[in-house]
Design a protein around this motif. Structure first.
Motif, PDB file in Angstrom:
ATOM      1  N   VAL A  37       0.824  -1.200   0.000  1.00  0.00           N
ATOM      2  CA  VAL A  37       0.000   0.000   0.000  1.00  0.00           C
ATOM      3  C   VAL A  37       0.857   1.247   0.000  1.00  0.00           C
ATOM      4  CG1 VAL A  37      -1.806   1.208   1.256  1.00  0.00           C
ATOM      5  CG2 VAL A  37      -1.784  -1.281   1.182  1.00  0.00           C
ATOM      6  N   ARG A 518      -4.816   1.685   4.889  1.00  0.00           N
ATOM      7  CA  ARG A 518      -6.102   1.243   4.358  1.00  0.00           C
ATOM      8  C   ARG A 518      -7.037   2.436   4.163  1.00  0.00           C
ATOM      9  NH1 ARG A 518      -7.134  -2.028   8.066  1.00  0.00           N
ATOM     10  NH2 ARG A 518      -6.232  -3.901   7.115  1.00  0.00           N
ATOM     11  N   LYS A 521      -5.885   4.360   1.118  1.00  0.00           N
ATOM     12  CA  LYS A 521      -6.270   3.690  -0.109  1.00  0.00           C
ATOM     13  C   LYS A 521      -7.749   3.898  -0.398  1.00  0.00           C
ATOM     14  CE  LYS A 521      -6.076  -0.850  -2.337  1.00  0.00           C
ATOM     15  NZ  LYS A 521      -5.703  -2.289  -2.169  1.00  0.00           N
ATOM     16  N   GLU A 525      -9.477   5.706  -3.726  1.00  0.00           N
ATOM     17  CA  GLU A 525     -10.517   5.095  -4.535  1.00  0.00           C
ATOM     18  C   GLU A 525     -11.757   5.985  -4.618  1.00  0.00           C
ATOM     19  OE1 GLU A 525     -11.218   1.333  -2.784  1.00  0.00           O
ATOM     20  OE2 GLU A 525      -9.345   0.418  -3.556  1.00  0.00           O
TER      21      GLU A 525
END
Length: 565
Positions: A37, A518, A521, A525
Motif C-alpha cells: 500500500v 487502508r 487507499k 478510490e
C-alpha cells in the motif's frame, strides 16, 4: 536501459551520509501487506548509499535516419515495445546490485513494490549482515533458503537480533545467585546451552541454569583461585593461579553438557594442560584452538584435538586479556595492546601506552576491525585496526570515561560494549552511532568509523548503579548481563521484560500503520470514482458550522457588553 551508479557523496547531502546505521531496519520489519500500500510514497526516495538512475533513451529527440539511435531505442525496448525496467535485468546482475546496498537500503528497497520486496527479502546479503556482526547463530538451525516454513530467513533473524539489541535501554529485572563463599573473579555465559559458569577465590567452578537461576553442578576444589573461564558447546576450560588449564569435554546426552562434578565414570571427559609458569589470567576458544594468557608474560596457543601447545607469543609484561578473531589474536600486556598473526606467530601491530597504567581488559567486534581496551585509568578506548594500518600511527577513534576506578572487564555484543569497574558500576555503551556503512562487494565488510577529535569524550548510554565495589568480570548475551565481584554474588540483569514490551508496542504500531494505509487507499478510490462533489458539500457544511460558531461568539460578546453597561 542504462544503469548509472553514483557514490553517496554525489547523491546525498552530507548530513544524510553519516546516519546510515541508525534505525536500519525501520522498513525491514514492516509487514508485506503494508508495504504494497505504501509503495507510492516510498518510490520518491532515493537509496542513501548507491543510487540507481534509469536513463530513458527513448525520451531524447532522435534525428531522422539516425540508425545508431534507432538501434539503441530498439535495444532498450521490451518485447511489447515498452522500456525495460530494473526487474527485467538478469537475476545475477540484480543480485550483484543488491549486494552493494547495506541493511537499511535493502530494507527500504523492499518497500517499493511486492516484486522488489520478494527480491530484497530473499537476498543472501542478509546472511552477511548477520554473520559480520554476531557470527553464525549458535544453537539454531541456519536458514535453508526460501520455501522452508520451519526455518526463519536470514532477514528475519537479522531484524529480530537488531530489535533484541534495543531492549538493553528498557526496563529490567535483577536476580542474585548465591553459592560462592568468596569473591567471584570470572563469569561466562554460554548462550547456546543457556548456562552460566562462575569461579573465584573459593577454587570451585559453579554451573547455573540461566532461565531458572539455580545451581546445577559444582566442581571439586581445584586448589587455586579461578581467574578465567571460557566454553563452547564442546569444551569447557578454566584457569587459575596454579598455572594449569582445567578442561572438560562435553558428554553426549548429558543434560548440562559437562560433568564438572565428576559423577560420570568416563575419566577421559576432563584433562589438564601444563606449560605456563605463572597464574593464568585470560582464556579464549575457537573451533580448533585454545588460547591462554598468563603472568609469565606469554600467550600460548593450544591444539584442541591433540592437547599440545602449538605456539608461544612472548610479551614484555604481564598478560591481562586476549581475544582471537579470524586469523589474529589481540592481547594486552602492561599498558600496551598487541595484535598477532595466529599461523605465523608474528607481531602485526602494537598500540603503545594505550592507558595510563595497566590495560586490564580487552574485547573486539566479530570481524576484529574494532578493538576496545579498558585500563587502570578508568577509560575505555576504541581503535580501528586493519591489515594495512600503520603500526606507529594507531590512535583511539573514540574514548569514554564512565568509571572512577580501573576497568576490570569488557564484553561486546553488537552494538553494545559493557564494562565493569572497581567503582561498583556497569556502563553500557552503544557504538552504532559511531559507525557508518562501509560498502563492499566482498562477503566480509569492514566497519567504517567516524573519527572524532582527540579531546572528545563520548558519554555512555546507560549506567547500572547501587552495588558493592570491585566488579571483576562481566558478560552479555541472551537479553542478559551477568556480573561477579568481591561480594561473592552473581548478579543477572534480565531485559526480556523490555523486549516483550517493545514487541507489543511494535505490534500496535504495525496495526496503526496498516489502518492508516487502508484509509488512505479508500480515500484514493473515492476520489477516483468522482467523489469531488461530496467533498465540496462536506466543505460547505464545515463553513456553515464555522459561521454559526462565529455568530454565537459575537452574541456572547454583545451580551457581556450589555451586562457591563
Amino acid at each position: 536501459m542504462a544503469l548509472e551508479c553514483r557514490g553517496i557523496e554525489e547523491s546525498l547531502p552530507e548530513k544524510f551520509a553519516a546516519s546510515t546505521w541508525d534505525e536500519e531496519v525501520l522498513w525491514a520489519g514492516v509487514p508485506s501487506q503494508v508495504l504494497c500500500v505504501s509503495s507510492k510514497p516510498m518510490c520518491s526516495k532515493k537509496p542513501y548509499s548507491k543510487s540507481i538512475t534509469r536513463k530513458s533513451v527513448s525520451s531524447v529527440p532522435l534525428k531522422k535516419g539516425d540508425s545508431k539511435s534507432e538501434r539503441t531505442t530498439a535495444d532498450e525496448a521490451g518485447p511489447n515495445g515498452q522500456p525495460l525496467s530494473f526487474t527485467d535485468l538478469p537475476a545475477t546482475v540484480v543480485s550483484e546490485i543488491l549486494r552493494c546496498l547495506d541493511a537499511k537500503d535493502l530494507g527500504i528497497m523492499s518497500c517499493v513494490s511486492t516484486l522488489l520486496n520478494s527480491l530484497a527479502s530473499d537476498h543472501y546479503g542478509w546472511k552477511d549482515f548477520y554473520c559480520d556482526r554476531w557470527g553464525p547463530p549458535r544453537g539454531l538451525n541456519p536458514p535453508a533458503g526460501p520455501g522452508f516454513p520451519n526455518h526463519k530467513s536470514w532477514k528475519e533473524l537479522f531484524v529480530e537480533r537488531v530489535f533484541r539489541s534495543k531492549s538493553f535501554m528498557g526496563r529490567y529485572s535483577m536476580e542474585d545467585l548465591h553459592g560462592h563463599t568468596e569473591a567471584v573473579r570470572a563469569v561466562f555465559l554460554l548462550q547456546s546451552a543457556k548456562l552460566i559458569f562462575t569461579g573465584g577465590y573459593d577454587a570451585v567452578i559453579r554451573m547455573w541454569d540461566m532461565e531458572e537461576g539455580l545451581s546445577v553442578a559444582v566442581s571439586r576444589p581445584l586448589g587455586c583461585t579461578i581467574r578465567a573461564i571460557t566454553a563452547d558447546s564442546e569444551l569447557l576450560v578454566a584457569g587459575g593461579t596454579d598455572a594449569f588449564l582445567q578442561c572438560w569435554r562435553a558428554i553426549e546426552g548429558h543434560p548440562h553438557l559437562f560433568d564438572i562434578a565428576g559423577v560420570s565414570v568416563n575419566h577421559n571427559c576432563n584433562f589438564r594442560l601444563w606449560g605456563h609458569e605463572g597464574p593464568v589470567t585470560c582464556l579464549a576458544l575457537d573451533s580448533t584452538r585454545i588460547y591462554s594468557g598468563s603472568w609469565d608474560m606469554s600467550v600460548r596457543i593450544w591444539d584442541r584435538t591433540h592437547s599440545k601447545c602449538l605456539r608461544t607469543l612472548r610479551h614484555g609484561d604481564w598478560v591481562w586479556s586476549l581475544v582471537p578473531r579470524g586469523g589474529t589474536v589481540a592481547s594486552t600486556a602492561g599498558r600496551d595492546a598487541y595484535i598477532w598473526d595466529i599461523d605465523t606467530g608474528c607481531l602485526m601491530t602494537v598500540i603503545h601506552n594505550a592507558h595510563e597504567g595497566n590495560a586490564y581488559s580487552l574485547t573486539r567486534s566479530h570481524l576484529g576491525d574494532l578493538l576496545f581496551t579498558g585500563g587502570e585509568d578508568g577509560m575505555i578506548h576504541m581503535y580501528q585496526v586493519s591489515h594495512d594500518c600503520d603500526a606507529e600511527d594507531i590512535k583511539p577513534v573514540a574514548t569514554w570515561i564512565p568509571h572512577t576506578g580501573p576497568v576490570h572487564s569488557l564484553a561486546f555484543e553488537f552494538p553494545w560494549v559493557v564494562s565493569s569497574s572497581s567503582d561498583g558500576r556497569i556502563a553500557l555503551i552503544n557504538v552504532r552511532k559511531l559507525l557508518k556503512s562501509g560498502q563492499s562487494c566482498t562477503s566480509s565488510q569492514q566497519s567504517q568509523v567516524r573519527h572524532s577529535t582527540p579531546d572528545a569524550v563520548e558519554p555512555p548510554q546507560r549506567m547500572l548503579h547501587g552495588f558493592g565495589c570491585n566488579l571483576f568480570s562481566v558478560d552479555i548475551g541472551a537479553d542478559r548481563i551477568i556480573c561477579g565481584g568481591e561480594e561473592g554474588i552473581i548478579r543477572i540483569w534480565n531485559f526480556s521484560q523490555a523486549l516483550e514490551v517493545a514487541k507489543r508496542a511494535q505490534a500496535l504500531r504495525s496495526v496503526r500503520l496498516e489502518n492508516r494505509m487502508r484509509r488512505r487507499k479508500a480515500q484514493i478510490e473515492m476520489c477516483s470514482n468522482g467523489a469531488c462533489a461530496d467533498q465540496c458539500s462536506v466543505a460547505a457544511r464545515r463553513n456553515q458550522l464555522n459561521g454559526e460558531r462565529s455568530g454565537v461568539w459575537h452574541s456572547k460578546r454583545g451580551m457581556s457588553g450589555k451586562l457591563k453597561a
